[in-house]
Design a protein around this motif. Structure first.
Motif, short mmCIF file in Angstrom:
data_model
loop_
_atom_site.label_atom_id
_atom_site.label_comp_id
_atom_site.label_asym_id
_atom_site.label_seq_id
_atom_site.Cartn_x
_atom_site.Cartn_y
_atom_site.Cartn_z
N ALA A 16 -3.24 11.99 -3.43
CA ALA A 16 -4.19 10.81 -3.99
C ALA A 16 -4.76 9.91 -2.88
CB ALA A 16 -3.70 10.40 -5.10
N GLY A 17 -4.19 10.02 -1.61
CA GLY A 17 -4.55 9.22 -0.49
C GLY A 17 -3.92 7.48 -0.81
N LYS A 18 -4.58 6.67 -0.68
CA LYS A 18 -3.92 5.28 -0.52
C LYS A 18 -4.20 4.44 -1.67
CE LYS A 18 -3.89 4.78 4.57
NZ LYS A 18 -2.50 4.47 4.82
N VAL A 19 -3.30 3.69 -2.30
CA VAL A 19 -3.46 2.67 -3.19
C VAL A 19 -2.76 1.45 -3.14
CG1 VAL A 19 -1.80 3.70 -4.94
CG2 VAL A 19 -3.48 2.19 -5.51
N THR A 20 -3.45 0.38 -3.00
CA THR A 20 -2.67 -1.04 -3.05
C THR A 20 -2.29 -1.62 -4.19
OG1 THR A 20 -3.73 -1.24 -0.65
CG2 THR A 20 -2.83 -3.32 -1.73
N VAL A 21 -1.05 -1.94 -4.51
CA VAL A 21 -0.66 -2.73 -5.71
C VAL A 21 -0.03 -4.11 -5.20
CG1 VAL A 21 0.01 -0.49 -6.99
CG2 VAL A 21 1.62 -1.69 -5.56
N THR A 54 0.77 -1.19 0.01
CA THR A 54 -0.03 -0.05 0.01
C THR A 54 1.02 1.27 -0.23
OG1 THR A 54 -1.53 -1.23 0.95
CG2 THR A 54 -2.05 1.21 1.33
N LEU A 55 0.50 2.00 -1.01
CA LEU A 55 1.43 3.53 -1.14
C LEU A 55 0.43 4.38 -0.89
CD1 LEU A 55 2.42 2.68 -4.79
CD2 LEU A 55 3.69 2.15 -2.75
N THR A 56 0.95 5.24 0.25
CA THR A 56 0.20 6.67 0.38
C THR A 56 0.69 7.84 0.02
OG1 THR A 56 -0.19 5.31 2.57
CG2 THR A 56 -0.75 7.57 2.66
N PHE A 57 -0.11 8.43 -0.72
CA PHE A 57 0.27 9.77 -1.28
C PHE A 57 -0.44 11.07 -0.68
CE2 PHE A 57 0.94 6.58 -4.76
CZ PHE A 57 2.16 7.10 -5.37
#
Lengths: 202, 156
Positions: free
Chosen positions: B137-142, B131-134
């Protein structure tokens, strides 16, 4: 017309080849050859003068002096290093594969700068993942210090939140079969440059 | 061909398909696009692992990668490798700004996601969520595929 295009193509390819060869020569032997940044002027002394004792990843006690008689490629690192060391080991594996049988007599020595964690068994687990010619070496902390000093390699422990890391010299040192220092390969140097440098000590 | 070698060829063939020609994966997320995430297999759990990817910002404002986390790691951070006079050092990179139209590559020898305190070994061929937190943009899980210990680029 087709013939002319073909000739142009051949000329183009020949030109490209010549340019590639010239670029290679320039960076390996020519004026573009990078002066190695060595902390010992002129490079490390001959391997025969090395008096420290190390343990290889199979548990054998040995000395860098025993590398004399075959060309040697030497580098420092540690196995708790997630980025630089696997990249270097992978690069070296690629160089050895490119050289094939030509490199069958070369010593490939990976000396840890982290003897605290890198036991012979830890080195064995690690080097097994890469080219079979790579031999891992560890030793008592004072022997590792003597080894790094002998070759002019730097290392320093840096405390982190989750333990510690090691800053270290990532340069690869090349010695000829007589054990004399010949050149270095910088961290992340292109295969087209690295392979001819190794070929010169074979 | 005897049975053993036949079984071996089938196993090899199956391995080829499973390890197989993976597609270039990307996750579009608002203005951001996370491309070809990958990680190196770990040797056990004691040693830290590294993950890599490319992040593109197709928007008109700068965003920043401010945090990374994964269930496989008790502590994950963006780290940067620096080389000075042949000596390499690694340190936390801090927030990673990605300007409008810019691409930031996390690749061997430069920036990487350092996965410390592994809770499980990263095994070649498996995958794990990251999970990346920007900041904007907030959080995205790859979903991150795991390549070999010696991989130096995402396998195509």
């Amino acid at each position: 017309m087709i013939r002319r295009r073909f000739l142009l193509g051949v000329a183009g390819l020949a030109g490209l080849l010549a340019a590639t060869l010239f670029a290679g020569w320039w960076q390996v032997d020519g004026p573009g050859a990078r002066t190695p940044r060595l902390s010992i002027a002129g490079g490390p002394p001959p391997l025969a003068q090395a008096e420290m004792t190390l343990t290889d990843h199979e548990g054998r006690r040995t000395s860098p002096a025993s590398w004399v008689g075959r060309p040697t490629l030497l580098f420092f690192g540690f196995t708790y290093c997630p980025d630089v060391c696997p990249t270097t080991l992978s690069d070296i594996t690629g160089w050895l594969e490119a050289l094939g049988g030509e490199a069958r007599d070369i010593n490939v020595a990976f000396v840890t700068v982290d003897p605290e964690r890198d036991t012979a068994e830890a080195m064995a687990d690690y080097v097994d993942m890469f080219h079979p010619a790579i031999v891992g070496y560890t030793g008592a902390p004072d022997e590792i210090r003597k080894t790094a000093d002998f070759f002019g390699a730097f290392y320093k422990k840096v405390e982190t939140e989750s333990g510690y890391m090691m800053n270290h010299t990532a340069t690869v040192f090349l010695f000829d079969a007589a054990g004399n220092f010949r050149s270095t390969i910088d961290y992340h140097e292109a295969r087209e440059i690295a392979v001819p440098k190794i070929r010169k000590v074979l | 061909m005897n049975t053993a070698s036949k079984a071996l060829s089938i196993a090899l063939l199956a391995g080829f398909f499973f390890a197989g020609p993976g597609k270039a994966e990307s996750t579009q997320f608002g203005d951001l696009k996370v491309e070809t995430p990958w990680a190196r297999a770990s040797i056990g759990t004691a040693r830290p692992a590294a993950a890599y990817m490319t992040i593109r910002n197709g928007g008109s404002a700068t965003d920043q990668l401010v945090g990374v986390e994964s269930p496989v790691s008790g502590m994950a951070e963006i780290h940067k490798v620096k080389t000075k006079d042949g000596v390499v050092s690694m340190s936390p990179a801090g927030p990673l700004p990605i300007g409008p139209g810019e691409t930031v590559a996390l690749a061997p020898g430069g920036l990487h996601v350092m996965l410390m305190k592994l809770r499980q070994p990263l095994e070649k061929g498996a995958r794990f969520p990251l999970t990346l937190t920007f900041e904007r943009a907030g959080k995205v899980t790859v979903d991150v595929p795991i390549h070999g210990v010696g991989a130096i680029a995402p396998e195509k």
